[in-house]
Design a protein around this motif. Structure first.
Motif, PDB file in Angstrom:
ATOM      1  N   LEU A 129       0.640  -1.046   0.057  1.00 27.47           N
ATOM      2  CA  LEU A 129      -0.111   0.100  -0.169  1.00 27.47           C
ATOM      3  C   LEU A 129       0.822   1.393  -0.028  1.00 27.47           C
ATOM      4  O   LEU A 129       0.529   2.228  -0.865  1.00 27.47           O
ATOM      5  N   SER A 130       1.968   1.224   0.883  1.00 30.99           N
ATOM      6  CA  SER A 130       2.741   2.407   0.786  1.00 30.99           C
ATOM      7  C   SER A 130       3.262   2.485  -0.608  1.00 30.99           C
ATOM      8  O   SER A 130       3.569   3.586  -0.908  1.00 30.99           O
ATOM      9  N   GLY A 131       3.796   1.605  -1.504  1.00 34.48           N
ATOM     10  CA  GLY A 131       4.298   1.589  -2.920  1.00 34.48           C
ATOM     11  C   GLY A 131       3.410   2.161  -3.824  1.00 34.48           C
ATOM     12  O   GLY A 131       3.868   2.821  -4.535  1.00 34.48           O
ATOM     13  N   ILE A 132       2.034   1.760  -3.402  1.00 36.74           N
ATOM     14  CA  ILE A 132       0.956   2.199  -4.318  1.00 36.74           C
ATOM     15  C   ILE A 132       0.910   3.885  -4.103  1.00 36.74           C
ATOM     16  O   ILE A 132       0.938   4.513  -5.220  1.00 36.74           O
ATOM     17  N   LEU A 133       0.988   4.377  -2.778  1.00 39.90           N
ATOM     18  CA  LEU A 133       0.807   5.746  -2.668  1.00 39.90           C
ATOM     19  C   LEU A 133       2.043   6.435  -3.385  1.00 39.90           C
ATOM     20  O   LEU A 133       2.085   7.674  -3.891  1.00 39.90           O
TER      21      LEU A 133
END
Length: 324
Positions: free
Chosen positions: A76-80
């Motif tokens: 999820l942090s990578g998505i952001l």
């Protein structure tokens, strides 16, 4: 009018954000519950010759020893930050896999949708026009019979008849073996899977068009058109059919999930190099990043299809928005 449609779009987008988040979390949890170890799928047959140290280093590099929520948080942090992660099954960035395969899926699905719409409108309109006749009875019988046939069965039958039996069309892929890439090659290889996917969605659409058109033929404005001495063709095509098309557009939006599911099966059977076929590969490899990305993408496609259908109906009949 534009304000009401804008509010409709805003409400749907606000609803879509938590839905996509729930889908992503659900995929990660389901993949974590899988009994398969992703490292075995990552190595393939090379797992038998790999040393324990190499396997341990690979597990650490891929983050497989981390907890599922830690992996989810990292994804999820990578998505952001714009990073969809790295696919373990394809050993490429997920964004690259999606970018390479998504256009082929869009080509297949859009062609199949055109096939389904054209067949449904022509056959459904003709069946309602000649209600009770031979054509109507045949179309209705075939429609009801095909409702329970899954797309992969149609695909196997189509391959047996048109590819293996008659030899008219190729079996799989996007070009013949060793052939140069060309529009003609892609079109020939696209025809059979697109027809199968389109035909698999046609029964519900045909029966719905027939039913809606029969209902529209009994409405007052159609009766008035006949009373004014207008020809039957004009009455059906210019007065009754537009009324029947409003619920038909709504039905198209509800069929998007089935279209996405059918695309997965059809792409797998025909070895079509689309994003849907990557779902199967990612699932077999327990590929968290790829599974989450394609699942969220498929969910977004379903939500977008439903939204576009509702917007189209609202534009065609503003009373729908007003009543909502």
């Amino acid at each position: 009018m534009s304000r009401e449609i804008g509010l409709l779009v805003a409400r749907r987008l606000a609803f879509a954000v938590p839905v996509l988040g729930i889908v992503a979390v659900g995929v990660f949890l389901l993949a974590a519950a899988s009994p398969f170890d992703p490292v075995y799928q990552y190595y393939g047959v090379d797992i038998f010759s790999a040393s324990d140290a190499d396997i341990a280093a690979t597990r650490e590099r891929l983050g497989l020893d981390d907890g599922v929520f830690q992996q989810l948080g990292r994804w999820l942090s990578g998505i952001l930050s714009g990073d969809l992660g790295t696919s373990r099954a394809f050993r490429q960035p997920v964004a690259q896999v999606v970018a390479e395969r998504l256009p082929w899926t869009l080509l297949l699905v859009s062609t199949a949708l055109v096939v389904a719409v054209v067949l449904a409108l022509v056959a459904g309109t003709a069946a309602a026009w000649w209600q009770g006749g031979l054509f109507d009875r045949v179309v209705t019988a075939i429609g009801h019979a095909m409702e329970g046939i899954p797309p992969f069965v149609l695909a196997l039958v189509a391959i047996a008849v048109f590819a293996l039996g008659l030899g008219w069309l190729p079996v799989a892929g996007i070009t013949d073996a060793g052939a140069a890439f060309s529009v003609e090659q892609v079109a020939r290889h696209l025809l059979l899977p697109a027809l199968v996917l389109g035909v698999s969605q046609t029964p519900w659409l045909v029966l719905h068009v027939r039913s809606s058109l029969l209902g529209a033929l009994g409405e007052d404005h159609v009766t008035g058109a006949r009373a004014r001495g207008l020809g039957e063709r004009t009455v059906v095509l210019r007065h009754a059919l537009p009324t029947a098309l409003l619920p038909f557009v709504t039905l198209l939006g509800t069929r998007i999930p089935e279209l996405v599911t059918g695309a997965v099966l059809v792409e797998t059977v025909f070895s079509w190099p689309g994003i849907a076929e990557a779902v199967v590969t990612a699932a077999l490899a327990v590929d968290f990043p790829m599974l989450a990305a394609v699942s969220v993408l498929a969910t977004a496609a379903v939500l977008a299809g439903s939204l576009l259908a509702d917007v189209a109906v609202a534009i065609a009949d503003p009373r729908v928005v007003a009543d909502g």
